[in-house]
Structures are given as C-alpha cells and as structure tokens.
Design a protein around this motif. Structure first.
Motif, PDB file in Angstrom:
ATOM      1  N   SER A  28      -4.049   2.479  -1.154  1.00 15.71           N
ATOM      2  CA  SER A  28      -2.703   2.601  -1.702  1.00 15.71           C
ATOM      3  C   SER A  28      -2.667   2.365  -3.207  1.00 15.71           C
ATOM      4  CB  SER A  28      -1.758   1.617  -1.003  1.00 15.71           C
ATOM      5  OG  SER A  28      -2.143   0.269  -1.265  1.00 15.71           O
ATOM      6  N   PHE A  29      -3.698   1.744  -3.768  1.00 15.57           N
ATOM      7  CA  PHE A  29      -3.818   1.611  -5.212  1.00 15.57           C
ATOM      8  C   PHE A  29      -4.423   2.871  -5.842  1.00 15.57           C
ATOM      9  CE2 PHE A  29      -4.048  -3.316  -5.386  1.00 15.57           C
ATOM     10  CZ  PHE A  29      -2.702  -3.364  -5.085  1.00 15.57           C
ATOM     11  N   VAL A  30      -5.309   3.529  -5.077  1.00 16.39           N
ATOM     12  CA  VAL A  30      -5.989   4.717  -5.605  1.00 16.39           C
ATOM     13  C   VAL A  30      -5.073   5.932  -5.575  1.00 16.39           C
ATOM     14  CG1 VAL A  30      -7.903   6.321  -5.226  1.00 16.39           C
ATOM     15  CG2 VAL A  30      -8.275   3.852  -5.004  1.00 16.39           C
ATOM     16  N   LEU A  31      -4.320   6.096  -4.503  1.00 15.09           N
ATOM     17  CA  LEU A  31      -3.501   7.296  -4.338  1.00 15.09           C
ATOM     18  C   LEU A  31      -2.474   7.482  -5.460  1.00 15.09           C
ATOM     19  CD1 LEU A  31      -2.926   7.388  -0.467  1.00 15.09           C
ATOM     20  CD2 LEU A  31      -4.466   8.790  -1.856  1.00 15.09           C
ATOM     21  N   PRO A  32      -1.753   6.435  -5.900  1.00 18.00           N
ATOM     22  CA  PRO A  32      -0.817   6.663  -7.008  1.00 18.00           C
ATOM     23  C   PRO A  32      -1.491   7.126  -8.296  1.00 18.00           C
ATOM     24  CG  PRO A  32      -0.307   4.613  -5.894  1.00 18.00           C
ATOM     25  CD  PRO A  32      -1.633   5.078  -5.368  1.00 18.00           C
ATOM     26  N   ILE A  33      -2.761   6.723  -8.484  1.00 12.40           N
ATOM     27  CA  ILE A  33      -3.476   7.141  -9.692  1.00 12.40           C
ATOM     28  C   ILE A  33      -3.843   8.617  -9.626  1.00 12.40           C
ATOM     29  CG2 ILE A  33      -5.540   6.708 -11.094  1.00 12.40           C
ATOM     30  CD1 ILE A  33      -5.511   3.853 -10.100  1.00 12.40           C
ATOM     31  N   LEU A  34      -4.055   9.122  -8.416  1.00 13.92           N
ATOM     32  CA  LEU A  34      -4.476  10.513  -8.272  1.00 13.92           C
ATOM     33  C   LEU A  34      -3.358  11.498  -8.590  1.00 13.92           C
ATOM     34  CD1 LEU A  34      -6.586  10.343  -4.975  1.00 13.92           C
ATOM     35  CD2 LEU A  34      -7.428  10.495  -7.324  1.00 13.92           C
ATOM     36  N   PHE A  35      -2.106  11.085  -8.379  1.00 16.63           N
ATOM     37  CA  PHE A  35      -0.991  12.014  -8.531  1.00 16.63           C
ATOM     38  C   PHE A  35      -0.097  11.599  -9.683  1.00 16.63           C
ATOM     39  CE2 PHE A  35      -2.075  12.239  -3.969  1.00 16.63           C
ATOM     40  CZ  PHE A  35      -2.406  13.581  -3.906  1.00 16.63           C
ATOM     41  N   ALA A  36       0.561  12.589 -10.267  1.00 13.69           N
ATOM     42  CA  ALA A  36       1.467  12.327 -11.374  1.00 13.69           C
ATOM     43  C   ALA A  36       2.845  12.925 -11.152  1.00 13.69           C
ATOM     44  CB  ALA A  36       0.881  12.883 -12.685  1.00 13.69           C
ATOM     45  N   GLU A  40       5.314  14.023  -5.269  1.00  7.90           N
ATOM     46  CA  GLU A  40       4.170  13.459  -4.553  1.00  7.90           C
ATOM     47  C   GLU A  40       4.260  11.939  -4.477  1.00  7.90           C
ATOM     48  OE1 GLU A  40       1.044  16.948  -6.023  1.00  7.90           O
ATOM     49  OE2 GLU A  40       1.211  15.037  -7.086  1.00  7.90           O
ATOM     50  N   LEU A  41       4.699  11.312  -5.567  1.00  9.01           N
ATOM     51  CA  LEU A  41       4.814   9.856  -5.572  1.00  9.01           C
ATOM     52  C   LEU A  41       5.951   9.390  -4.667  1.00  9.01           C
ATOM     53  CD1 LEU A  41       4.249   9.306  -9.391  1.00  9.01           C
ATOM     54  CD2 LEU A  41       2.673   8.725  -7.544  1.00  9.01           C
ATOM     55  N   LEU A  42       7.032  10.156  -4.601  1.00 14.22           N
ATOM     56  CA  LEU A  42       8.111   9.815  -3.677  1.00 14.22           C
ATOM     57  C   LEU A  42       7.639   9.915  -2.228  1.00 14.22           C
ATOM     58  CD1 LEU A  42      11.215  11.518  -5.342  1.00 14.22           C
ATOM     59  CD2 LEU A  42      10.783   9.066  -5.104  1.00 14.22           C
ATOM     60  N   ALA A 104       5.440   7.013 -13.836  1.00 19.96           N
ATOM     61  CA  ALA A 104       4.789   5.712 -14.057  1.00 19.96           C
ATOM     62  C   ALA A 104       5.512   4.602 -13.303  1.00 19.96           C
ATOM     63  CB  ALA A 104       4.752   5.406 -15.556  1.00 19.96           C
ATOM     64  N   ALA A 105       6.838   4.652 -13.290  1.00 19.16           N
ATOM     65  CA  ALA A 105       7.610   3.643 -12.562  1.00 19.16           C
ATOM     66  C   ALA A 105       7.307   3.703 -11.067  1.00 19.16           C
ATOM     67  CB  ALA A 105       9.105   3.845 -12.811  1.00 19.16           C
ATOM     68  N   LEU A 106       7.233   4.912 -10.520  1.00 17.52           N
ATOM     69  CA  LEU A 106       6.935   5.049  -9.094  1.00 17.52           C
ATOM     70  C   LEU A 106       5.524   4.573  -8.771  1.00 17.52           C
ATOM     71  CD1 LEU A 106       8.562   8.528  -8.360  1.00 17.52           C
ATOM     72  CD2 LEU A 106       9.414   6.285  -7.690  1.00 17.52           C
ATOM     73  N   LYS A 107       4.575   4.832  -9.678  1.00 16.43           N
ATOM     74  CA  LYS A 107       3.208   4.376  -9.449  1.00 16.43           C
ATOM     75  C   LYS A 107       3.128   2.852  -9.391  1.00 16.43           C
ATOM     76  CE  LYS A 107       0.747   8.243 -11.621  1.00 16.43           C
ATOM     77  NZ  LYS A 107      -0.224   8.642 -12.666  1.00 16.43           N
ATOM     78  N   ILE A 108       3.711   2.197 -10.375  1.00 18.39           N
ATOM     79  CA  ILE A 108       3.638   0.733 -10.426  1.00 18.39           C
ATOM     80  C   ILE A 108       4.374   0.121  -9.250  1.00 18.39           C
ATOM     81  CG2 ILE A 108       4.200  -1.305 -11.799  1.00 18.39           C
ATOM     82  CD1 ILE A 108       3.945   0.438 -14.295  1.00 18.39           C
ATOM     83  N   ASP A 109       5.564   0.632  -8.953  1.00 14.25           N
ATOM     84  CA  ASP A 109       6.332   0.091  -7.836  1.00 14.25           C
ATOM     85  C   ASP A 109       5.622   0.323  -6.508  1.00 14.25           C
ATOM     86  OD1 ASP A 109       8.249  -0.845  -9.510  1.00 14.25           O
ATOM     87  OD2 ASP A 109       9.752   0.686  -9.064  1.00 14.25           O
ATOM     88  N   ALA A 110       4.949   1.468  -6.366  1.00 13.18           N
ATOM     89  CA  ALA A 110       4.216   1.737  -5.127  1.00 13.18           C
ATOM     90  C   ALA A 110       3.087   0.727  -4.949  1.00 13.18           C
ATOM     91  CB  ALA A 110       3.659   3.160  -5.136  1.00 13.18           C
ATOM     92  N   MET A 111       2.385   0.399  -6.031  1.00 14.40           N
ATOM     93  CA  MET A 111       1.315  -0.598  -5.930  1.00 14.40           C
ATOM     94  C   MET A 111       1.859  -1.972  -5.587  1.00 14.40           C
ATOM     95  SD  MET A 111      -1.104   0.480  -9.157  1.00 14.40           S
ATOM     96  CE  MET A 111      -1.832   2.118  -9.277  1.00 14.40           C
TER      97      MET A 111
END
Length: 248
Positions: A28-36, A40-42, A104-111
């Motif tokens: 779950s830490f890797v997947l947000p980095i793969l997508f922008a 996809e992040l939603l 970026a907000a979705l990535k950090i919040d997802a982590m």
C-alpha cells in the motif's frame, strides 16, 4: 478514550498473519508511488476503505481526520501555486498544478490510512513476532514496537500535564494564535522530564529482566501462515504485478 489505535475485535483482517499484513502495508506504500492520476489514486483509496472496513478499523479515521484534512489542504495549495503549468486558473494557480496537488494529497493520505489500518488490526506483540519471523534482529524489532508504544504514552503525558496546568490557572485558549503557542511553552519542560523519567524506568526494567542476555527467545504468542494468508499473498502479488505492468 484509549490512546492506542488497536481495535480489539475479530475480523478477517485481524486473523491474517502479521507478516502478511506487513506485506500488504508495504504494498500500500508502493502503489501510490506508481500512480499519479487522480482517478487511480481514488480507486486505491476505495480499496483501502474496503480493506479497513473488513478490519473494522475505519472508526479510527475520526481520530486523525484533522491530520488528513490539513495535509490535503496544504498539499493542494502549495502544489497549485508553485507547480508549473500552462493552464492558469487564478493568480499563479494552474490546472496542472492543482492536479499534482490533489494527487500528492491522495498519495500521502492513502499511506497514512494504510498505516492506520495496520496499527488498528495488529497487536504490538504480533508486529514484533512477525518481524522476528522475517529474520529481523530482536533489538530492531523491539525498538520498532517501543516507538509504537511510546507515541500514545507521550500524548497521554502531554494531556495529563495540560490538565494539571489548567488546574493551576494556565489558560491555553486565550488570545490569538501566537499567544496560544506561547502558552504551550511551559508544558514542554514537565513533558520532557516525565518522558525521560519513564525512559529511565523502562531501561532499568529491561536490565533487571536480562534484556539481551539470550539470543534465543520464546513467545507465548504463536503465529503461522494459513490458507487465507496464502490466498491474500497471491492476490497482493497479482495486483502489484498488474499495477507495475500498467505503469510501464
């Protein structure tokens, strides 16, 4: 209210092996980095919501919603203003910059949410034992578990000191923002001293119990991989591989 995040209940996520939950946390830490892209992040957040719902851990979101909201707002505002783009909206805000900020907000919040689900469904003892089964040295595993335990302890100490100072007439809600910040300065010394005292007591307790005297350790808690863990691992690997292929 308990300051610890762990939810003591029975759920499919709780029954997973802690090593498997560590693998899902890493994924779950890797997947947000793969997508922008925002869509996809939603989708990833929706998957995390389902995962957290299965673990009955979404109730803890109420405890960190201020943190999630603050990170989202700061990320969107800063990236919207400073990220380059060719489609201006107002002042220096561009459509491209706003899209980057939302991503970026979705990535950090997802982590953060994935970490919250992990701590809500995994006991500290299970985390330590899972790390030991992964051949992590006991000192490192113990330090990691101690860090998880110390955060709620320090928060509890801070709340106790604040209540004690309020009973002595310290008003923490009076004045503007700068005045309120200055009001918290007298709290730093007792919080720091209390934390150092607890640390000294912990060190003495560990020494009295012979910490590090034996390399081979036993545990009352037993963990093992079951069919559900294997199925979860296979699904997780397939999802990660599919995401990597989509990214490439």
């Amino acid at each position: 209210m308990s300051l610890f995040l762990y939810v003591d209940t029975d759920s499919p996520v709780h029954r997973l092996d802690p090593r498997m939950k560590l693998f899902l946390l890493l994924e779950s830490f890797v997947l947000p980095i793969l997508f922008a892209r925002v869509a996809e992040l939603l989708l990833l957040l929706c998957v995390l919501a389902v995962y957290g719902g299965l673990g009955r851990a979404l109730g803890n979101l109420r405890r960190i919603w201020v943190l999630l909201t603050t990170i989202a707002v700061l990320s969107i505002v800063s990236w919207s203003v400073f990220a380059p783009g060719g489609s201006p909206i107002v002042w220096r805000v561009t459509r491209e910059g706003m899209a980057v900020g939302i991503g970026a907000a979705l990535k950090i919040d997802a982590m953060i949410v994935s970490g919250l689900i992990f701590l809500s469904t995994t006991k500290t003892e299970e985390i330590v034992l899972g790390l030991l089964r992964l051949r992590v040295p006991f000192g490192m595993a113990f330090a990691f578990s101690l860090a998880i335990r110390m955060v709620p302890t320090i928060i509890g100490t801070a709340l106790t000191v604040m209540e004690a100072q309020r009973s002595r007439g310290l008003d923490l809600s009076r004045g503007g923002l700068l005045t309120r910040v200055r009001s918290f300065v007298p709290l730093l010394a007792p919080i720091f001293l209390h934390t150092m005292r607890n640390t000294d007591h912990l060190a003495k307790a560990l020494e009295a119990r012979g910490f590090g005297a034996r390399h081979e350790r036993t545990s009352f808690l037993e963990i093992g991989l079951h069919t559900r863990d294997v199925v979860t691992c296979v699904l997780g690997v397939l999802v990660l591989a599919a995401c990597v292929l989509m990214r490439s």
